[in-house]
Scaffold this motif. Structure first.
Motif, PDB file in Angstrom:
ATOM      1  N   TRP A   1       2.948 -23.603 -29.763  1.00  0.00           N
ATOM      2  CA  TRP A   1       4.044 -24.521 -30.038  1.00  0.00           C
ATOM      3  C   TRP A   1       4.034 -24.901 -31.502  1.00  0.00           C
ATOM      4  CZ3 TRP A   1       7.159 -27.102 -26.169  1.00  0.00           C
ATOM      5  CH2 TRP A   1       6.921 -26.665 -24.881  1.00  0.00           C
ATOM      6  N   PRO A   2       4.704 -24.186 -32.392  1.00  0.00           N
ATOM      7  CA  PRO A   2       4.758 -24.664 -33.763  1.00  0.00           C
ATOM      8  C   PRO A   2       5.561 -25.955 -33.816  1.00  0.00           C
ATOM      9  CG  PRO A   2       5.870 -22.544 -33.524  1.00  0.00           C
ATOM     10  CD  PRO A   2       5.477 -22.985 -32.171  1.00  0.00           C
TER      11      PRO A   2
ATOM     12  N   LEU B   1       5.298 -19.675 -28.292  1.00  0.00           N
ATOM     13  CA  LEU B   1       4.222 -19.023 -27.553  1.00  0.00           C
ATOM     14  C   LEU B   1       4.477 -19.110 -26.050  1.00  0.00           C
ATOM     15  CD1 LEU B   1       1.191 -20.424 -29.571  1.00  0.00           C
ATOM     16  CD2 LEU B   1       2.587 -18.410 -30.041  1.00  0.00           C
ATOM     17  N   GLY B   2       3.727 -18.328 -25.287  1.00  0.00           N
ATOM     18  CA  GLY B   2       3.830 -18.387 -23.833  1.00  0.00           C
ATOM     19  C   GLY B   2       4.692 -17.309 -23.230  1.00  0.00           C
TER      20      GLY B   2
ATOM     21  N   TRP C   1      -0.568 -20.664 -35.052  1.00  0.00           N
ATOM     22  CA  TRP C   1      -0.464 -19.371 -34.381  1.00  0.00           C
ATOM     23  C   TRP C   1      -0.566 -18.261 -35.428  1.00  0.00           C
ATOM     24  CZ3 TRP C   1       3.867 -16.632 -36.068  1.00  0.00           C
ATOM     25  CH2 TRP C   1       4.892 -17.401 -36.658  1.00  0.00           C
ATOM     26  N   GLY C   2      -0.806 -17.068 -34.958  1.00  0.00           N
ATOM     27  CA  GLY C   2      -0.936 -15.920 -35.841  1.00  0.00           C
ATOM     28  C   GLY C   2      -1.631 -14.783 -35.114  1.00  0.00           C
TER      29      GLY C   2
END
Length: 217
Positions: free
Chosen positions: A1-2, A36-37, A63-64
């Motif tokens: 979750w950005p 994400l997810g 994330w990355g």
């Protein structure tokens, strides 16, 4: 979750509010983009890092690529164009601020220089230190990192005596078990939001310069 931080005061963290804290920048508000997810592609990444960049100032990205010591990945041309668009057009031309977590792959001998997001010219990459100012066992080191801030962990994976980060959990409950560079990067984003609340005219390059010149070795 950005998470996407917006500076105008809409009480992202009210003093004395849920979980008992006011947060680093209690006047900031937060948008959340679910990236994400599910299946991630370039189109979704590009949309995420440019979402309402006329209103959203700071993009906090935990994330990355995988922190496995093997992956060398980065944004493709579509996503790079989105980052450049954010730098040129975000915040009314002052530039969106992209904060990336450095990564937690030290045990796998990973290095955040091999992460094309953390190592991007567009990003402000943040690592972690423990509550005792030690380097956590998971902390990757790289030239791309601008600064570190507090998170979970000490030098040893088995040392559980140091506190972790207290925050709101996914199910809206409170937790005191958050950690890694995924906790450090949003904390740094909050510090940047606090700076922008006082000096909103700062550009993304100004923020990079502030990190370099004010971080304590």
């Amino acid at each position: 979750w950005p998470a996407v931080c917006r500076v105008p005061p809409h009480d992202a963290a009210k003093p004395g509010g849920k979980c008992g804290g006011s947060g680093v920048a209690p006047g900031a508000s937060i948008s959340a983009i679910r990236l994400l997810g599910g299946r991630i592609n370039s189109h979704l990444e590009a949309l995420a890092v440019t979402f309402r960049n006329d209103q959203n100032d700071i993009y906090s990205c935990s994330w990355g690529p995988a922190d496995d010591g093997k992956s060398m990945e980065g944004p493709d041309s579509t996503v790079l164009k989105a980052f450049v668009s954010g730098l040129l057009d975000g915040r009314g031309g002052r530039g969106s601020i992209f904060v990336f977590a450095a990564g937690n792959g030290q045990l796998g001998r990973d290095n955040c220089n091999y992460d094309g997001y953390a190592n991007g010219a567009f990003s402000l990459t943040i690592g972690a230190i423990g509550a005792d100012d030690s380097t956590p066992y998971y902390m990757e080191e790289c030239a791309a990192m601008f600064a570190v801030t507090y998170s979970s962990g000490g030098p040893s994976k088995t040392d559980r005596s140091l506190p972790k980060i207290s925050t709101l959990s996914i199910d809206s409950s409170c937790t005191d078990r958050h950690g890694g560079t995924s906790a450090a990067a949003p904390l740094a984003a909050g510090i940047m939001a606090l700076a922008l609340s006082v000096r909103p005219e700062l550009t993304w390059r100004d923020m990079q310069n502030l990190l370099v010149t004010t971080a304590v070795p």
